[in-house]
Scaffold this motif. Structure first.
Motif, PDB file in Angstrom:
ATOM      1  N   UNK A  51       0.826  -1.215   0.000  1.00 37.68           N
ATOM      2  CA  UNK A  51       0.000   0.000   0.000  1.00 37.68           C
ATOM      3  C   UNK A  51       0.862   1.269   0.000  1.00 37.68           C
ATOM      4  N   UNK A  52       0.280   2.344  -0.472  1.00 36.75           N
ATOM      5  CA  UNK A  52       0.866   3.692  -0.475  1.00 36.75           C
ATOM      6  C   UNK A  52       2.150   3.813  -1.294  1.00 36.75           C
ATOM      7  N   UNK A  53       2.295   2.909  -2.279  1.00 38.04           N
ATOM      8  CA  UNK A  53       3.481   3.052  -3.111  1.00 38.04           C
ATOM      9  C   UNK A  53       3.197   2.487  -4.499  1.00 38.04           C
ATOM     10  N   UNK A  54       4.116   2.674  -5.405  1.00 36.50           N
ATOM     11  CA  UNK A  54       4.037   1.993  -6.698  1.00 36.50           C
ATOM     12  C   UNK A  54       5.294   1.139  -6.786  1.00 36.50           C
ATOM     13  N   UNK A  55       5.205   0.069  -7.567  1.00 33.34           N
ATOM     14  CA  UNK A  55       6.338  -0.838  -7.551  1.00 33.34           C
ATOM     15  C   UNK A  55       6.906  -1.101  -8.936  1.00 33.34           C
TER      16      UNK A  55
END
Ligand code: ATP
Ligand code: MG
Length: 552
Positions: free
Chosen positions: A261-265
């Motif tokens: 959550x709360x990020x891009x990968x």
């Protein structure tokens, strides 16, 4: 979570294979494409691949999947190696798919000779148009029935550089009506007149991922080739190439990738954040890269523990960033040195304390005695946090207020008498009296006060820049939102405090030291520090909702 963990499905497969005598020992590989820095998702794959080999006495290769000359770079190769070592793993062999270009070319020739590959002159749009849809079969390319001799000649000419990019491709001849779109005569070689970071200008044709990956596994005799779920449809093709080429039968197994959550990968998105200066480089502490986490003060142990806790499953899900933070706090709580730093300082003057006196007080470095003690300088004027004083105290306020008493951490109990404000109504000085004999172990130390606050002796203080990091995105899953994911960046993901007050022992901080700024969070030194100006990063706050939940 219990100590005794049951086997995950890949461990079960490995144990069954070993029990059946299928392999003497296992070989796994971690196959990054050197087109970006490793992120936390990769650490799941690293822990899995290296972890299996360690558990079952096998080995793991680090293989750079460098078949795309345009996006790859040696800077990325070096960073990937640094990050894997930092995580605590050692590879048996450092290998490059590009080292196999000659072999892969021979494999392609072998397929042509078997009548299983052909050169197609169609443009990419034409190839796409004949591909069909998942419910409709595709149609044969007009070039599908070329003779073996013609195909051999054309493929050799492709290699010699006779044709321009996109003019011809080599395709496997499989089945244009397969229900698996990837089996509809996939492209296996394309022309790309581009410089490769390792092979230079030797090649102008490059194998596609599907033609390089499985064959590289086979060349290295990888027993268990582990990848993420999106490669399930590729498995049929993986097996087809191995069968037709009659080479070592590596097998592919798929597990659910890590989403957080709360990020891009995705590296493509991370690259955009870097290139468009939304962050300060790949190792910006807000980035989900391993170098970002490292710079922020994360420990390799906490990331390994996290990967262990999330397990290995076959179904996609989202893991809460708080779980990673929880693993980190568990470790730092045991190891971080306790120090005092005041992030938003206001002066506290002890009116009844002799201004010519400086005391050397003893304070614990950690939660137990094993971490030893240090001396803290104490005197008449101290810095305390502005938020620890309230002019008109709220209900259940246990910190400083006119008439209220608090304990100064590792020092005396003080009682507040008065305060001074400037013309803007801002409190500039708080006055109090200390109560002699109230240090720990002294005769008046049992006076009951509910609050303890931290402080720094003004005469012996130093200053530092402190960078407070928060989540990079405002929403749980920015990639799933409508519109550009960058619209969901958290504008408060970095707050810089230029002149925080720190106790002087911090002037000796080293890059590997981990600190708890008492009551403020965990911090570490940033690489931007110079002897004249220290910079500290907040690694993680002291508490969050997750830790409350698991402690219940
Ligand atoms: P991205 O989509 O971020 O560019 P990638 O899959 O293209 O990632 P690679 O360099 O090809 O990146 O990945 C190397 C290995 O790491 C692959 O085996 C891949 O399956 C694995 N991997 C990548 N991302 C994740 C993730 N989020 N969770 C688990 N494993 C991952
Ligand atoms: Mg990839």
């Amino acid at each position: 979570m219990s100590e005794e963990k049951s086997l995950h499905f890949i461990e079960e497969i490995v144990e069954a294979d070993l029990a059946a005598g299928k392999y003497k020992s296992i070989i796994t590989r971690f196959p990054p494409e050197p087109n970006g820095y490793l992120h936390i998702g990769h650490s799941k794959s690293i822990c899995l691949n290296f972890g299996l080999a360690a558990k079952y006495g096998g080995s793991t290769n680090l293989r750079f999947d460098d078949t795309n000359p345009v996006t790859e770079d040696t800077e990325y190769v070096e960073s990937i190696k640094d990050d894997i070592r930092w995580l605590g793993f050692n590879w048996s062999n450092e290998l490059y798919a590009s080292d196999y270009f000659d072999t892969l070319y021979q494999y392609a020739v072998k397929l042509i000779e078997k009548g299983l590959a052909y050169v197609d002159d169609s443009q990419s749009e034409e190839i796409a148009a004949l591909k069909g849809t998942p419910t409709e079969p595709g149609k044969d390319s007009p070039f599908r029935s070329r003779s073996i001799e013609e195909n051999l000649r054309l493929f050799s000419e492709m290699k010699e550089g006779k044709y321009k990019d996109g003019e011809k491709v080599l395709r496997a001849k499989i089945d244009m009506s397969s229900t698996n779109m990837l089996m509809r005569d996939p492209i296996i070689y394309r022309i790309k007149h581009a410089h490769h970071h390792r092979t230079g200008d030797k090649w102008c044709i490059y194998p596609m991922y599907d033609f390089a990956h499985g064959q590289s596994d086979s060349i290295e005799q990888i027993t268990h080739s582990i990848c993420t779920l999106e490669f399930i449809p590729h498995r049929e093709l993986y097996d087809w190439f191995i069968e037709k080429l009659e080479i070592f039968p590596s097998h592919q197994y798929e597990f659910a990738r890590l989403n957080m959550t709360y990020t891009v990968m995705s590296k493509r998105k991370l690259l955009q954040l870097v290139n468009e200066n939304h962050v300060n480089g790949w190792d910006d502490p807000r980035m989900p890269t391993l170098s970002g986490f490292r710079r922020k003060g994360y420990t390799p142990g906490s990331i390994r523990t996290f990967c262990d806790k999330i397990g290995v499953a076959k179904r996609e899900n989202f893991i809460d960033l708080s779980l990673l933070e929880f693993c980190l706090r568990e470790e730092l709580n045991k190891t971080a040195l306790r120090v005092m730093a005041v992030l938003d300082p206001v002066k506290l003057v002890i009116d009844n304390y002799d201004e010519t006196v400086t005391e050397e007080l003893t304070s614990e470095n950690g939660p137990d005695e094993s971490m030893g003690t240090r001396t803290l300088s104490f005197g008449k004027e101290l810095w305390i946090e502005r938020e620890d004083f309230m002019e008109v105290p709220a209900k259940k306020w246990f910190r400083l207020a006119p008439g209220a008493m608090v304990r100064l951490k590792s020092a005396y109990i003080v009682e507040c008498d008065s305060f001074v404000k400037d013309a803007d109504g801002q409190v500039t000085e708080i006055h109090c009296r200390y109560i002699p004999g109230t240090r720990s172990g002294e005769e008046n130390s049992n006076i009951q006060v509910k609050g303890t606050i931290h402080w720094v002796h003004a005469a012996n203080a130093a200053t530092a820049e402190v960078r407070l990091y928060d989540r990079l995105f405002k929403v749980e899953n920015p990639a799933a939102e409508e519109g550009d994911f960058k619209e969901f960046l958290n504008p408060e993901s970095l707050v810089v405090i230029k002149d925080a007050i720190i106790e002087s022992s911090l002037l000796k901080a080293g890059m590997d030291d981990r600190y708890q700024f008492i009551r403020k969070g965990y911090f570490c030194l940033d690489k931007d520090s110079t002897p004249g100006k220290l910079v500290f990063n907040r690694t993680v706050t002291l508490k969050d909702a997750w830790s409350k939940e698991v402690k219940k």
